[in-house]
Design an enzyme around this catalytic site. Structure first.
Site, PDB file in Angstrom:
ATOM      1  N   ASP A 192       0.846  -1.183   0.000  1.00 36.36           N
ATOM      2  CA  ASP A 192       0.000   0.000   0.000  1.00 36.36           C
ATOM      3  C   ASP A 192       0.886   1.240   0.000  1.00 36.36           C
ATOM      4  OD1 ASP A 192      -2.397   1.427   0.298  1.00 36.36           O
ATOM      5  OD2 ASP A 192      -1.987   1.657   2.423  1.00 36.36           O
ATOM      6  N   THR A 230      -3.122   4.919  -3.905  1.00 32.75           N
ATOM      7  CA  THR A 230      -2.102   5.742  -3.236  1.00 32.75           C
ATOM      8  C   THR A 230      -0.752   5.644  -3.949  1.00 32.75           C
ATOM      9  OG1 THR A 230      -1.866   3.866  -1.759  1.00 32.75           O
ATOM     10  CG2 THR A 230      -3.086   5.731  -0.947  1.00 32.75           C
ATOM     11  N   THR A 231      -0.466   4.470  -4.536  1.00 34.49           N
ATOM     12  CA  THR A 231       0.794   4.340  -5.284  1.00 34.49           C
ATOM     13  C   THR A 231       0.692   5.105  -6.597  1.00 34.49           C
ATOM     14  OG1 THR A 231       0.776   2.089  -4.424  1.00 34.49           O
ATOM     15  CG2 THR A 231       2.537   2.652  -5.912  1.00 34.49           C
ATOM     16  N   ASP A 274      -8.805  -1.090   2.155  1.00 34.14           N
ATOM     17  CA  ASP A 274      -8.765  -0.535   0.795  1.00 34.14           C
ATOM     18  C   ASP A 274     -10.003  -0.943   0.004  1.00 34.14           C
ATOM     19  OD1 ASP A 274      -6.489   0.800   1.148  1.00 34.14           O
ATOM     20  OD2 ASP A 274      -5.295  -0.227  -0.368  1.00 34.14           O
TER      21      ASP A 274
END
Length: 560
Positions: A93, A126-127, A428
Site C-alpha cells: 500500500d 495511493t501508489t 482498501d
C-alpha cells in the site's frame, strides 16, 4: 525509460532518503547584502539559486516516487519495512510505505502527504498518485530546462487536469449499488494488487456484504467506515475470515471462580467505573496498629464490592463489559468472584475507542457511576458466548436488536504480517466501495484511463496556442507512466505494450488496457478490472496540485 535523469538513480535515492540531513543542494548560500552596485550580481545569482532549489526539490520528490514505483499494479513488488525497534511491516500500500519511510527532504515529505490525502479521499490508488506526481515533475523539469517559466507550466497543468476529469467522466460507466456483481468486481480489482490477492474471491463478497448491511443502497450518499469494525485474531487461515452481525471481543471472558461462558437473552451493561475498593484522592498512608482494625477494613471492602455487584444484578444485567482503567484495577478477584456467583459474564479491558461502536451496535449507554446503573441503559443481544479459536478464545455477541447499523469483520491469518496486511487490504476494498457510494461510476482499470487521458490530451494540445500547447503535451506524456510501469512490473516489454495500447486507443477502443495475466493488451472490461471514477479523478487532481505547489517554490529558507 520515461524517467531520464542525469544523476544515477542510487545517488538520487540516497539524496532524498538521507536520514534527517538536508540535501547538499539545499543548504543555500546566505542572501547577499544589498550594497550599491550589487544589484546586477545579486539578480544573476538569485536566478541560479532559484534554479538549483527547484532542481533539488524535483530530484528529491522524484526519488520518493521511484521508491514506490515498483509496487504499482497486480504484479507489483512488496516492500519490507523494518523499524528501529525491530518491528517488520510487509506491505504493498503506497500510503503505508511512505508513511513508514523516514524522509528528510521537505519536498519529499510533500509526496508523503500527497499519498496520505489520496488515502483519505479515495482509499485506493495511493501508489498511482505518487507515481503520476513523479512523472509530472519529470516532465516539468524538462520544460524548465527549455526555459519555460514555472507559472506557465503550472497553469497549463491545471488546465490539463481539469480536461482529464472531463475525459474520465466521459469514459465511465454508471453503476447501481444494488448490483452486487459489479461491486464485487470493483472490490476484487482493489484486492488483486495485494499480498492476499488469491483470497480475493472470498474477501471481495465479504466487503460488499458488510457495506450493504450498514447502508441503504437506495438513499446513501456516503458510508461511515467506522460502522464496519475489523477485528484481527491470530490463528487459522485467511479463508476463516468472516462477517459477524454483532460484536467480537478478542479478550476472553474473565473466569474467576467459574462464571458463565454463554448467556442467552443477554442484557449488556457497559461500565466506565471500577469494581474495586475505593482509593484515596491523594497519596497518603493509613497506619494500622491493631488486627481488629485490619479485619474491619477487609470486611468493609468486601461489603462495598458486594453492594456494587448487587446493584449490577438488581438492574437485570447479565453481561458486563468493563472499560480499561489506568488509575487502578478495574476489577478485583473478589468482585469477579461475586459476579460469577451471580451468573454474570464479564469481559474486561474494553478499549476507550471501542465504546462508541459497542453502544451503537447493541444499543447500550456507557455507565459512568454505580448509582446511575438503570435497566434502561442496558443493551440487548440474543446470545453472548465464548468461542475457542486457533489461538486463544474470543467472545461473540450475536442477534443484536438493531442489526443494520454496524457489522464486524473478523480477520484471521496464520501470522502477524499477513494479518496486518489483510486488514489493510480489506480497508482498501471498503474504501473502493465507499468511493462508489459517493460517485456512482466505474472506469476500466489496467492503465486504460491514463492512456485515454494521454491520447485525448495530445489531440487537445494541438488546438491550443503558444506555450500551453507544449505543456499540455508534456502532461499527456507523463500520464503514460502508469501503463508503462504496469507493464514493466509485470515483466513485459514496456515500450512494445504501451505503443500497442496507444494504437488501440487511437483506433477508438476506450476500454483497451494492459492485461497483466495474459501479458497483452485486451479489453479490460471483459476481464472485470474495474476501478471507481473517484479514485482516478482524485489521483489526477491531487497529483497536479502537489506538482504545481512544488513548481511554485523558488527558495528554501532555513530558520534556526
Amino acid at each position: 525509460g520515461v524517467f531520464g535523469t542525469s544523476r544515477p538513480r542510487a545517488a538520487l535515492r540516497a539524496a532524498a532518503l538521507a536520514p534527517r540531513t538536508l540535501c547538499s543542494r539545499c543548504a543555500m548560500p546566505p542572501k547577499m547584502v544589498n550594497f550599491p552596485g550589487a544589484g546586477s550580481v545579486r539578480r544573476a545569482s538569485d536566478r541560479a539559486q532559484e534554479r538549483s532549489v527547484r532542481e533539488s526539490n524535483i530530484i528529491a520528490a522524484k526519488a520518493v516516487a521511484d521508491a514506490v514505483r515498483t509496487s504499482l499494479g497486480p504484479r507489483g513488488m512488496d516492500k519490507m519495512i523494518s523499524s528501529p525497534n525491530g518491528e517488520v511491516v510487509i506491505t504493498n500500500d503506497g500510503a503505508t510505505i511512505l508513511n513508514q519511510m523516514e524522509v528528510a527532504h521537505p519536498t519529499a515529505k510533500m509526496l508523503v502527504d500527497l499519498s496520505k490525502s489520496q488515502d483519505v479521499e479515495a482509499g485506493d490508488g495511493t501508489t498511482t498518485v505518487t507515481v503520476i506526481a513523479g512523472a509530472l515533475l519529470n516532465q516539468a523539469e524538462i520544460l524548465l530546462r527549455k526555459g519555460i517559466h514555472p507559472t506557465v507550466i503550472s497553469e497549463a497543468f491545471l488546465l490539463a487536469a481539469k480536461k482529464s476529469e472531463e475525459i474520465l467522466k466521459g469514459m465511465s460507466i454508471p453503476v447501481d449499488l444494488m448490483d452486487k456483481e459489479q461491486l464485487i468486481k470493483a472490490a476484487a480489482t482493489s484486492l488483486n494488487s495485494k499480498v492476499i490477492s488469491n483470497n480475493s474471491s472470498l474477501l471481495a463478497p465479504l466487503a460488499v456484504e458488510a457495506l450493504h448491511s450498514v447502508i441503504d443502497p437506495a438513499t446513501a450518499v456516503n458510508v461511515d467506515l467506522r460502522d464496519i469494525a475489523t477485528v484481527k485474531k491470530l490463528g487459522g487461515t485467511i479463508d476463516d475470515t468472516e462477517l459477524v452481525h454483532g460484536l467480537v471481543f478478542t479478550q476472553k471472558a474473565s473466569h474467576a471462580a467459574g462464571g458463565p461462558t454463554k448467556v442467552a437473552n443477554a442484557k449488556i451493561g457497559l461500565i466506565q467505573f471500577c469494581l474495586s475498593a475505593p482509593k484515596t484522592d491523594i497519596e497518603q498512608n493509613v497506619t494500622i496498629s491493631d488486627y481488629t482494625q485490619m479485619d474491619r477494613i477487609l470486611k468493609e471492602e468486601r461489603k462495598y464490592i458486594l453492594d456494587m455487584c448487587k446493584k449490577v444484578q438488581k438492574s437485570g444485567c447479565n453481561v458486563l463489559l468493563i472499560q480499561k482503567s489506568i488509575l487502578r484495577d478495574a476489577v478485583t478477584d473478589l468482585s469477579l468472584h461475586f459476579l460469577a456467583k451471580m451468573k454474570i459474564l464479564v469481559v474486561k479491558d474494553i478499549e476507550r475507542d471501542d465504546v462508541e461502536f459497542i453502544c451503537k451496535t447493541c444499543g447500550c449507554l456507557p455507565i459512568a457511576n454505580i448509582d446511575t446503573f438503570h435497566p434502561e441503559k442496558l443493551g440487548k443481544a440474543e446470545l453472548v458466548q465464548e468461542v475457542s479459536t486457533g489461538d486463544g478464545k474470543i467472545v461473540r455477541v450475536t442477534g443484536v436488536p438493531n442489526a443494520g447499523k454496524t457489522v464486524t469483520i473478523l480477520c484471521k491469518a496464520s501470522n502477524q504480517l499477513v494479518l496486518d496486511e489483510s486488514e489493510r487490504s480489506l480497508h482498501d476494498a471498503l474504501c473502493v466501495l465507499r468511493c462508489l457510494v459517493k460517485k456512482r461510476f466505474l472506469t476500466p482499470g489496467g492503465g486504460a484511463p491514463e492512456m485515454r487521458i494521454s491520447y485525448e490530451l495530445s489531440k487537445w494540445a494541438d488546438t491550443l496556442l503558444g506555450m500551453h500547447s507544449y505543456c499540455v503535451r508534456a502532461f499527456a506524456e507523463a500520464m503514460e507512466v502508469v501503463p508503462y510501469t504496469l507493464a514493466e512490473n509485470a515483466g513485459l516489454d514496456a515500450i512494445h505494450v504501451v505503443t500497442e495500447l496507444r494504437n488501440r486507443h487511437a483506433a477508438g477502443e476506450v476500454a483497451a488496457g494492459i492485461n497483466v495475466r495474459k501479458g497483452k493488451v485486451t479489453n479490460i472490461l471483459e476481464e472485470n478490472v474495474l476501478v471507481p471514477l473517484l479514485v482516478h479523478t482524485s489521483a489526477v487532481s491531487l497529483a497536479t496540485e502537489c506538482v504545481r505547489l512544488i513548481l511554485k517554490i523558488d527558495d528554501i529558507v532555513i530558520t534556526r
